[in-house]
Design an enzyme around this catalytic site. Structure first.
Site, PDB file in Angstrom:
ATOM      1  N   TYR A   9       0.930  -1.378  -0.336  1.00 16.58           N
ATOM      2  CA  TYR A   9       0.116  -0.046   0.139  1.00 16.58           C
ATOM      3  C   TYR A   9       0.835   1.271   0.094  1.00 16.58           C
ATOM      4  O   TYR A   9       0.875   2.170   0.514  1.00 16.58           O
ATOM      5  CB  TYR A   9      -0.750   0.558   1.124  1.00 16.58           C
ATOM      6  CG  TYR A   9      -2.252  -0.734   0.598  1.00 16.58           C
ATOM      7  CD1 TYR A   9      -3.233  -0.811  -0.146  1.00 16.58           C
ATOM      8  CD2 TYR A   9      -2.340  -1.936   1.447  1.00 16.58           C
ATOM      9  CE1 TYR A   9      -4.149  -1.069  -0.239  1.00 16.58           C
ATOM     10  CE2 TYR A   9      -3.017  -3.163   1.143  1.00 16.58           C
ATOM     11  CZ  TYR A   9      -4.341  -2.544   0.394  1.00 16.58           C
ATOM     12  OH  TYR A   9      -5.344  -3.179   0.557  1.00 16.58           O
ATOM     13  N   TYR A 139     -15.002  -4.122   3.388  1.00 17.22           N
ATOM     14  CA  TYR A 139     -13.174  -4.687   2.935  1.00 17.22           C
ATOM     15  C   TYR A 139     -13.114  -6.523   4.228  1.00 17.22           C
ATOM     16  O   TYR A 139     -13.595  -5.830   4.698  1.00 17.22           O
ATOM     17  CB  TYR A 139     -12.056  -3.362   2.999  1.00 17.22           C
ATOM     18  CG  TYR A 139     -10.707  -4.172   3.068  1.00 17.22           C
ATOM     19  CD1 TYR A 139      -9.929  -4.020   1.843  1.00 17.22           C
ATOM     20  CD2 TYR A 139      -9.682  -4.652   4.283  1.00 17.22           C
ATOM     21  CE1 TYR A 139      -8.734  -4.587   1.922  1.00 17.22           C
ATOM     22  CE2 TYR A 139      -8.464  -4.472   4.559  1.00 17.22           C
ATOM     23  CZ  TYR A 139      -8.098  -5.334   2.780  1.00 17.22           C
ATOM     24  OH  TYR A 139      -6.222  -5.241   3.111  1.00 17.22           O
ATOM     25  N   ASP A 234     -17.110 -10.123  10.024  1.00 17.48           N
ATOM     26  CA  ASP A 234     -14.997  -9.869  10.150  1.00 17.48           C
ATOM     27  C   ASP A 234     -14.806  -8.870  11.118  1.00 17.48           C
ATOM     28  O   ASP A 234     -15.593  -7.483  11.131  1.00 17.48           O
ATOM     29  CB  ASP A 234     -14.993  -9.795   8.629  1.00 17.48           C
ATOM     30  CG  ASP A 234     -14.135  -8.987   8.516  1.00 17.48           C
ATOM     31  OD1 ASP A 234     -13.209  -9.173   9.771  1.00 17.48           O
ATOM     32  OD2 ASP A 234     -13.416  -8.585   7.372  1.00 17.48           O
ATOM     33  N   LYS A 263      -5.897  -9.097  13.792  1.00 17.60           N
ATOM     34  CA  LYS A 263      -5.566  -8.093  14.542  1.00 17.60           C
ATOM     35  C   LYS A 263      -5.008  -7.919  15.180  1.00 17.60           C
ATOM     36  O   LYS A 263      -3.905  -8.728  16.180  1.00 17.60           O
ATOM     37  CB  LYS A 263      -5.913  -6.652  13.857  1.00 17.60           C
ATOM     38  CG  LYS A 263      -6.279  -6.455  11.691  1.00 17.60           C
ATOM     39  CD  LYS A 263      -6.811  -5.283  11.389  1.00 17.60           C
ATOM     40  CE  LYS A 263      -5.853  -4.668   9.592  1.00 17.60           C
ATOM     41  NZ  LYS A 263      -7.341  -5.127   9.099  1.00 17.60           N
TER      42      LYS A 263
HETATM   43  C1  LIG Z   1      -6.853  -6.088   7.549  1.00 12.97           C
HETATM   44  C2  LIG Z   1      -8.065  -6.564   7.556  1.00 12.97           C
HETATM   45  C3  LIG Z   1      -8.912  -8.000   6.714  1.00 12.97           C
HETATM   46  C4  LIG Z   1      -7.455  -8.435   6.701  1.00 12.97           C
HETATM   47  O1  LIG Z   1      -6.169  -8.917   8.114  1.00 12.97           O
HETATM   48  P1  LIG Z   1      -4.619  -8.682   7.040  1.00 12.97           P
HETATM   49  O2  LIG Z   1      -4.329  -9.642   8.248  1.00 12.97           O
HETATM   50  O3  LIG Z   1      -4.209  -7.357   6.622  1.00 12.97           O
HETATM   51  O4  LIG Z   1      -4.808 -10.030   6.064  1.00 12.97           O
HETATM   52  C5  LIG Z   1     -10.492  -8.356   6.706  1.00 12.97           C
HETATM   53  N1  LIG Z   1     -11.264  -7.733   7.429  1.00 12.97           N
HETATM   54  C6  LIG Z   1     -11.265  -6.715   7.789  1.00 12.97           C
HETATM   55  C7  LIG Z   1     -12.576  -6.118   8.397  1.00 12.97           C
HETATM   56  C8  LIG Z   1     -10.072  -5.686   7.807  1.00 12.97           C
HETATM   57  O5  LIG Z   1      -9.694  -4.502   8.664  1.00 12.97           O
END
Ligand SMILES: *Cc1c(COP(=O)(O)O)cnc(C)c1O
Length: 416
Positions: A9, A139, A234, A263
């Protein structure tokens, strides 16, 4: 020094102009580059470092585990940190009868959830439920499955042909306007093709901290139940207190079928993610019947014991400090400081949820100027298009937070 890194990015025009600062160490909410310059990590290192950097308890957990066992697979084997973590995650779910499949990055947890949803229906002997539903602007990561259900035009245009056609979408709901009707229409019309709806709960992070009310999530959950569609939530960005509740979906009082976490799971120190899925789904993945319905899916480092040990400790700290409450407190302080910006001519919107504050500006160039101005003052932010946002580590002190907000306000007022 030669640099062979392909930075994620990151635009070449920017990299060529200013080589990225080399971060040498982190402590609390600060990162330090090799010249000793200090940056306040106002975005928690892409939303994961909820406890800041070099937290002594996380370091001890990592070191202790490293001395015992560094890695061992989860295929027909197990390890204590992974078992303990799966139990802790289950205890945080509204329906505790769940199974945790570990993965490495957020995107790989999302992939697992999409594949599990598809296979769940073939396990039940239903054909054709191989499409998904999501909100425009969602996303879910950068692997191709995740891109198919979370297409962000600014990022994913070159992959459009590969990923399109598998996901039905509607615009982010405006509850004063059409409410749930457009979603219901699409779900009902295509319920024989849709295996799962996947959502970023309450706030679409990467597309600019776009927020929506919990009522939508509640309606979506009810519709999914009625139409035999799974609901995948998610929580990779919003989980662990960020929105002011432990999970964002709690605010909608729903029981998701599958939850993805990542995360902040390890405190943000090691790559680890998980898909958490209800027992009724898990039980269909069996080879005890006529067919072999085993889930042949996995990643080499799934359930890595060092990463799991870090996560077990992080979750203990989250409970002790009550992350949800701390996060809500940080949020109300940010709102107090930053809400007045909404009145400025050049500001389109100022939005707040939990410990997220997002200022949307009319002029994208102004955003870049604010970014540079704040960086020169020692604050690390990373704008998303014309949105500048704060998502600080939850250990930030009141005075640090008010300095950050004051300097952001000044920068917004002066640079536009
Ligand atoms: C960051 C993110 C992902 C992807 O996670 P990575 O560890 O970067 O592969 C998936 N869903 C959401 C909502 C995110 O913010």
């Amino acid at each position: 020094m030669a640099n062979n890194i392909w930075h994620p990015y990151s635009r070449l025009s920017v990299l060529n102009q200013t080589p990225p600062p080399i971060i040498e160490r982190g402590s609390g909410i600060y990162l330090y580059d090799r010249s000793g310059k200090r940056y306040m990590d106002a975005i928690s290192s892409w939303w994961c470092a909820l406890l800041g950097h070099s937290h002594p308890r996380l370091i001890s957990a990592i070191v202790e585990q490293t001395e015992k066992l560094q890695h061992s697979i989860l295929g027909n084997l197990s390890n204590y940190p992974a078992e303990k973590l799966s139990r802790l995650l289950a205890e945080k779910m509204p329906d505790r009868d769940v199974h945790v499949m570990f993965a490495s990055d957020g995107a790989s947890a999302v992939e697992a959830s999409l594949k599990a949803a598809m296979q769940y229906y073939t396990n039940r002997g239903l054909q054709g439920k191989d499409s998904f539903f999501s909100l425009k602007g969602d996303y879910h990561g950068d692997t191709l499955g995740a891109v198919s259900v979370g297409f962000v035009p600014g990022f994913h245009e070159p992959f459009k042909s590969f990923t399109s056609g598998k996901c039905f979408t509607v615009e982010l709901p405006d509850y004063n306007d059409k409410g749930f009707a457009p979603t219901w229409e699409i779900l009902e019309k295509n319920s024989e093709r849709i295996c799962a709806a996947i959502v970023e709960p309450l706030c679409q992070g990467a597309s600019g901290m776009r927020m929506y009310p919990p009522e939508y999530l509640r309606d979506l959950s009810e519709a999914c139940k009625e139409l035999d569609i799974l609901l995948i939530v998610d929580e990779i960005a919003m989980g662990f207190g960020r929105t002011g509740s432990y999970w964002a979906f709690e605010q909608a009082e729903i029981v998701p079928d599958i939850v993805c976490v990542g995360k902040a799971l390890t405190g943000g120190y090691l790559p680890l993610s998980a898909m958490i899925c209800r027992d009724s789904i898990y039980q269909t993945f069996s080879d005890l019947g006529e067919r072999d319905n085993t889930f042949y899916h996995g990643h080499t480092f799934a359930g890595n014991p060092i990463a799991c040990a870090s996560a077990v400790e992080a979750m203990a700290v989250y409970d002790e400090m009550d992350v949800a409450e701390v996060s809500a407190g940080i949020g109300s302080q940010m709102k107090e400081h930053l809400l007045p910006l909404k009145e400025k001519q050049s500001v389109l919107d100022a939005r707040f949820l939990g410990s997220i504050a997002a200022i949307e500006l009319k002029d994208p160039d102004a955003v870049n100027n604010i970014y540079k101005d704040l960086l020169s003052k020692g604050y690390l932010v990373r704008p998303l298009g014309n949105v500048i946002y704060l998502m600080p580590p939850l250990i930030i002190e009141d005075t640090e937070l008010s300095d950050l907000c004051k300097d952001l306000s000044l920068s917004v007022i002066n640079k536009i």
